[in-house]
Design a protein around this motif. Structure first.
Motif, PDB file in Angstrom:
ATOM      1  N   GLN A 284      57.138  68.286  92.932  1.00 35.55           N
ATOM      2  CA  GLN A 284      57.544  67.610  91.700  1.00 35.55           C
ATOM      3  C   GLN A 284      57.111  66.154  91.711  1.00 35.55           C
ATOM      4  O   GLN A 284      56.694  65.611  90.678  1.00 35.55           O
ATOM      5  N   THR A 285      57.185  65.509  92.865  1.00 34.64           N
ATOM      6  CA  THR A 285      56.720  64.122  92.980  1.00 34.64           C
ATOM      7  C   THR A 285      55.229  64.021  92.694  1.00 34.64           C
ATOM      8  O   THR A 285      54.766  63.096  92.016  1.00 34.64           O
ATOM      9  N   GLN A 286      54.462  64.977  93.199  1.00 41.58           N
ATOM     10  CA  GLN A 286      53.019  65.014  92.935  1.00 41.58           C
ATOM     11  C   GLN A 286      52.749  65.157  91.444  1.00 41.58           C
ATOM     12  O   GLN A 286      51.862  64.488  90.889  1.00 41.58           O
ATOM     13  N   LEU A 287      53.526  66.006  90.768  1.00 42.25           N
ATOM     14  CA  LEU A 287      53.365  66.192  89.324  1.00 42.25           C
ATOM     15  C   LEU A 287      53.714  64.906  88.572  1.00 42.25           C
ATOM     16  O   LEU A 287      52.977  64.467  87.683  1.00 42.25           O
ATOM     17  N   TYR A 288      54.818  64.277  88.941  1.00 42.61           N
ATOM     18  CA  TYR A 288      55.257  63.057  88.257  1.00 42.61           C
ATOM     19  C   TYR A 288      54.249  61.925  88.428  1.00 42.61           C
ATOM     20  O   TYR A 288      54.065  61.099  87.527  1.00 42.61           O
ATOM     21  N   SER A 289      53.601  61.879  89.582  1.00 39.48           N
ATOM     22  CA  SER A 289      52.623  60.814  89.804  1.00 39.48           C
ATOM     23  C   SER A 289      51.459  60.930  88.829  1.00 39.48           C
ATOM     24  O   SER A 289      50.861  59.919  88.440  1.00 39.48           O
ATOM     25  N   PHE A 290      51.151  62.144  88.422  1.00 40.60           N
ATOM     26  CA  PHE A 290      50.104  62.319  87.410  1.00 40.60           C
ATOM     27  C   PHE A 290      50.639  62.026  86.009  1.00 40.60           C
ATOM     28  O   PHE A 290      50.009  61.311  85.226  1.00 40.60           O
ATOM     29  N   ILE A 291      51.823  62.576  85.693  1.00 42.58           N
ATOM     30  CA  ILE A 291      52.355  62.435  84.338  1.00 42.58           C
ATOM     31  C   ILE A 291      52.569  60.972  83.973  1.00 42.58           C
ATOM     32  O   ILE A 291      52.255  60.536  82.857  1.00 42.58           O
ATOM     33  N   THR A 292      53.074  60.197  84.909  1.00 42.16           N
ATOM     34  CA  THR A 292      53.375  58.794  84.600  1.00 42.16           C
ATOM     35  C   THR A 292      52.129  57.944  84.397  1.00 42.16           C
ATOM     36  O   THR A 292      52.224  56.811  83.915  1.00 42.16           O
ATOM     37  N   GLN A 293      50.954  58.496  84.734  1.00 45.81           N
ATOM     38  CA  GLN A 293      49.712  57.770  84.459  1.00 45.81           C
ATOM     39  C   GLN A 293      49.260  57.963  83.014  1.00 45.81           C
ATOM     40  O   GLN A 293      48.414  57.228  82.517  1.00 45.81           O
ATOM     41  N   ILE A 294      49.822  58.970  82.340  1.00 44.23           N
ATOM     42  CA  ILE A 294      49.467  59.246  80.941  1.00 44.23           C
ATOM     43  C   ILE A 294      50.251  58.303  80.041  1.00 44.23           C
ATOM     44  O   ILE A 294      51.476  58.189  80.166  1.00 44.23           O
ATOM     45  N   ILE A 295      49.554  57.632  79.159  1.00 45.85           N
ATOM     46  CA  ILE A 295      50.199  56.724  78.211  1.00 45.85           C
ATOM     47  C   ILE A 295      50.279  57.428  76.865  1.00 45.85           C
ATOM     48  O   ILE A 295      49.260  57.622  76.189  1.00 45.85           O
ATOM     49  N   PRO A 296      51.487  57.844  76.431  1.00 51.08           N
ATOM     50  CA  PRO A 296      51.607  58.533  75.139  1.00 51.08           C
ATOM     51  C   PRO A 296      51.173  57.627  73.978  1.00 51.08           C
ATOM     52  O   PRO A 296      51.241  56.402  74.063  1.00 51.08           O
ATOM     53  N   SER A 297      50.731  58.252  72.912  1.00 48.65           N
ATOM     54  CA  SER A 297      50.284  57.513  71.729  1.00 48.65           C
ATOM     55  C   SER A 297      50.827  58.199  70.484  1.00 48.65           C
ATOM     56  O   SER A 297      51.572  59.184  70.564  1.00 48.65           O
ATOM     57  N   THR A 298      50.444  57.705  69.334  1.00 46.01           N
ATOM     58  CA  THR A 298      50.874  58.303  68.075  1.00 46.01           C
ATOM     59  C   THR A 298      49.890  59.354  67.566  1.00 46.01           C
ATOM     60  O   THR A 298      50.160  60.032  66.580  1.00 46.01           O
ATOM     61  N   SER A 299      48.752  59.480  68.222  1.00 54.02           N
ATOM     62  CA  SER A 299      47.750  60.457  67.790  1.00 54.02           C
ATOM     63  C   SER A 299      48.143  61.862  68.230  1.00 54.02           C
ATOM     64  O   SER A 299      48.998  62.047  69.106  1.00 54.02           O
ATOM     65  N   SER A 300      47.522  62.850  67.636  1.00 55.94           N
ATOM     66  CA  SER A 300      47.810  64.243  67.975  1.00 55.94           C
ATOM     67  C   SER A 300      47.181  64.614  69.317  1.00 55.94           C
ATOM     68  O   SER A 300      46.187  64.013  69.733  1.00 55.94           O
ATOM     69  N   ASP A 301      47.775  65.586  69.975  1.00 59.90           N
ATOM     70  CA  ASP A 301      47.154  66.130  71.190  1.00 59.90           C
ATOM     71  C   ASP A 301      45.839  66.791  70.793  1.00 59.90           C
ATOM     72  O   ASP A 301      45.701  67.325  69.688  1.00 59.90           O
ATOM     73  N   ARG A 302      44.891  66.770  71.700  1.00 63.20           N
ATOM     74  CA  ARG A 302      43.615  67.414  71.365  1.00 63.20           C
ATOM     75  C   ARG A 302      43.064  68.149  72.579  1.00 63.20           C
ATOM     76  O   ARG A 302      43.195  67.690  73.717  1.00 63.20           O
ATOM     77  N   PRO A 303      42.456  69.308  72.334  1.00 63.56           N
ATOM     78  CA  PRO A 303      41.827  70.042  73.430  1.00 63.56           C
ATOM     79  C   PRO A 303      40.566  69.334  73.884  1.00 63.56           C
ATOM     80  O   PRO A 303      39.827  68.776  73.074  1.00 63.56           O
ATOM     81  N   VAL A 304      40.339  69.340  75.173  1.00 56.51           N
ATOM     82  CA  VAL A 304      39.143  68.718  75.741  1.00 56.51           C
ATOM     83  C   VAL A 304      38.098  69.803  75.937  1.00 56.51           C
ATOM     84  O   VAL A 304      38.323  70.769  76.656  1.00 56.51           O
ATOM     85  N   ASN A 305      36.982  69.630  75.282  1.00 60.15           N
ATOM     86  CA  ASN A 305      35.899  70.600  75.382  1.00 60.15           C
ATOM     87  C   ASN A 305      34.915  70.156  76.464  1.00 60.15           C
ATOM     88  O   ASN A 305      34.427  69.031  76.437  1.00 60.15           O
ATOM     89  N   ILE A 306      34.667  71.028  77.417  1.00 59.62           N
ATOM     90  CA  ILE A 306      33.708  70.725  78.478  1.00 59.62           C
ATOM     91  C   ILE A 306      32.396  71.419  78.139  1.00 59.62           C
ATOM     92  O   ILE A 306      32.271  72.634  78.278  1.00 59.62           O
ATOM     93  N   PRO A 307      31.401  70.692  77.640  1.00 62.54           N
ATOM     94  CA  PRO A 307      30.154  71.332  77.205  1.00 62.54           C
ATOM     95  C   PRO A 307      29.362  71.893  78.372  1.00 62.54           C
ATOM     96  O   PRO A 307      29.515  71.471  79.518  1.00 62.54           O
ATOM     97  N   LYS A 308      28.484  72.833  78.074  1.00 61.39           N
ATOM     98  CA  LYS A 308      27.642  73.450  79.093  1.00 61.39           C
ATOM     99  C   LYS A 308      26.339  72.664  79.206  1.00 61.39           C
ATOM    100  O   LYS A 308      25.384  72.888  78.474  1.00 61.39           O
TER     101      LYS A 308
END
Length: 461
Positions: A284-308
């Motif tokens: 759980q500590t490992q997970l929190y260390s990642f989550i707390t690096q994310i800065i929430p915003s007012t924009s919508s969530d978006r899928p990240v497309n990894i092109p080929k």
């Protein structure tokens, strides 16, 4: 057909006839393909009379009439006496399911050999005329091209479907509001995430269950960039490098953290700050260390497309992509001036990386990897990349960077060619780094030994 479609929609809105049960919420009334029309209606005489009246008005306007002899009616739960009256008055006779189109049944289950019998019979009939003839090679080619390809059947894509899964709203699958996407969202995903559905649910169609069984493979290629968190399920959607958190923390994760299993990411955000219960384990500590690096915003969530990137770079290695020099070889009056620098003719070797614009992108990327003097000539850079062996993760990073540079530079060229828009070299660099970080994250989730070294390599200094 657009006029007829509009007339049918206006008629159902005016109450002349009603929707088929289960179709009103989707506003699904009819489907058109070429000169074929499927109309979905409630089972009543008033509805039949109403739709035939609309088709009659359309006939007066366009001169196109319905051929009753070629019209099929499929119904369920309609009394026999009503069917008899409809047949006597309008000449419509009930047909039996399944509905067949171009020899194949329209159904959501796997097609059996019996389902394909009409199509196979048609093929055998066509081939019978050749059975008594001795065919040369040219004759066999003629058989393939003119007989088999001339048989009217549904195209091969009918037997499969490519799945592009993102989040529940972002469009399972994407924001493209196709009828299929709307129907799946309304029917299957109205109360939960795509990732939480049971692939053995008898309520789901055979095809949808097959798609559900591909989720474990799909998650390694998908990621969600969190904005306000309102479109992403905390436990189910792949918004962290650990994949689905219900798999990462186990089925007891929701109870141990006190976060309900159907929570959205936004439920853990307040005033752009994270509200997380205390961590009780190293995981759980490992997970929190990642989550707390994310800065929430007012924009919508978006899928990240990894092109080929591989396909684009492979085509350029074959010199098959339509650069302006290549286009000029089969078309006249083509201005071959490079769209990126405007100084020389646009060829493959010029674009990668002798052009002033693309060489700047390449230099910035290689400087990020501490190789500011990397060669910019096409042939020399290929030889340099091929000869670079150790350390292995750095050699892989250089290859990834080379492919991503080709992809993004070609994308920038097409952006200028088709849209008249342009970006600066540093903006292209940021796009390249973002995609490469997502690729490294995907490798981490997949358990690759190169995942972590590549993630460290592409992280900002």
């Amino acid at each position: 057909m657009n006029i007829l479609s509009h007339m049918l929609n206006k008629a159902v809105e005016g109450g002349i006839f009603g929707y088929h049960p289960g179709c009103e919420d989707l506003k699904l009334l009819h489907l058109c393909f070429a000169d074929d029309l499927l109309i979905f209606l409630e089972g009543s005489e008033k509805t039949i009379e109403g739709v035939l009246a609309v088709l009659g008005v359309f006939e007066k306007i366009s001169g196109l009439a319905v051929n009753i002899d070629k019209t099929s009616m499929f119904c369920s739960g309609v009394p026999d006496d009503m069917l008899h009256r409809i047949h006597t008055k309008h000449g419509l006779t009930p047909s039996s399911l399944p509905v067949r189109y171009l020899c194949l049944p329209l159904c959501s289950k796997r097609l059996s050999i019996k389902d394909c019998d009409p199509m196979l019979s048609q093929i055998q009939t066509k081939l019978a005329s050749w059975s008594l003839k001795l065919l040369s090679m040219a004759g066999r080619l003629q058989l393939i091209s003119s007989v088999i390809s001339g048989i009217t059947v549904s195209p091969l894509p009918s037997f499969g479907m490519v799945l592009r899964i993102f989040t529940r709203e972002q469009g399972f699958a994407g924001r493209i509001e196709s009828l299929w996407v709307v129907w799946v969202r309304k029917t299957y995903l109205s109360v939960g995430s795509f990732w939480s559905q049971n692939d053995s649910n008898n309520r789901f169609s055979w095809m949808f269950c097959k798609l559900l069984r591909l989720r474990s493979k799909a998650t390694t290629f998908l990621s969600i960039e969190i904005g306000n968190g309102e479109d992403t399920f905390f436990w189910w959607d792949p918004w962290t490098p650990f994949g689905s958190l219900i798999s990462f923390l186990g089925d007891l994760g929701p109870s141990r953290l006190g976060i309900p299993v159907d929570s959205l990411v936004s439920d853990l955000i307040s005033d752009r700050n994270w509200i997380l219960p205390p961590a009780r384990s190293d995981t759980q500590t490992q997970l929190y260390s990642f989550i707390t690096q994310i800065i929430p915003s007012t924009s919508s969530d978006r899928p990240v497309n990894i092109p080929k990137h591989t396909i684009t770079s492979w085509l350029f290695m074959l010199n098959r992509n339509p650069t302006l020099i290549r286009i000029s070889s089969w078309a006249e009056d083509v201005d071959t001036t490079c769209l990126l620098c405007g100084l020389e003719e646009e060829s493959r070797d010029h674009l990668f990386f002798e052009c002033q614009f693309s060489s700047e992108v390449w230099r910035l990327l290689m400087s990020f990897l501490f190789f500011p003097n990397a060669p910019s000539n096409w042939s020399i850079s290929l030889a340099w990349i091929e000869s670079f062996k150790a350390p292995k993760h750095l050699a892989l990073a250089i290859r990834q960077g080379w492919q991503a540079s080709i992809y993004e530079i070609w994308l920038e060229r097409n952006r200028r060619f088709h849209q008249g828009l342009s970006l600066r070299p540093r903006q292209i660099l940021l796009k390249i780094l973002l995609v490469l970080r997502h690729k490294a994250k995907a490798l981490q989730c997949k358990g690759s030994k190169y995942g972590t070294p590549l993630s460290l390599t592409w992280q900002p200094p």
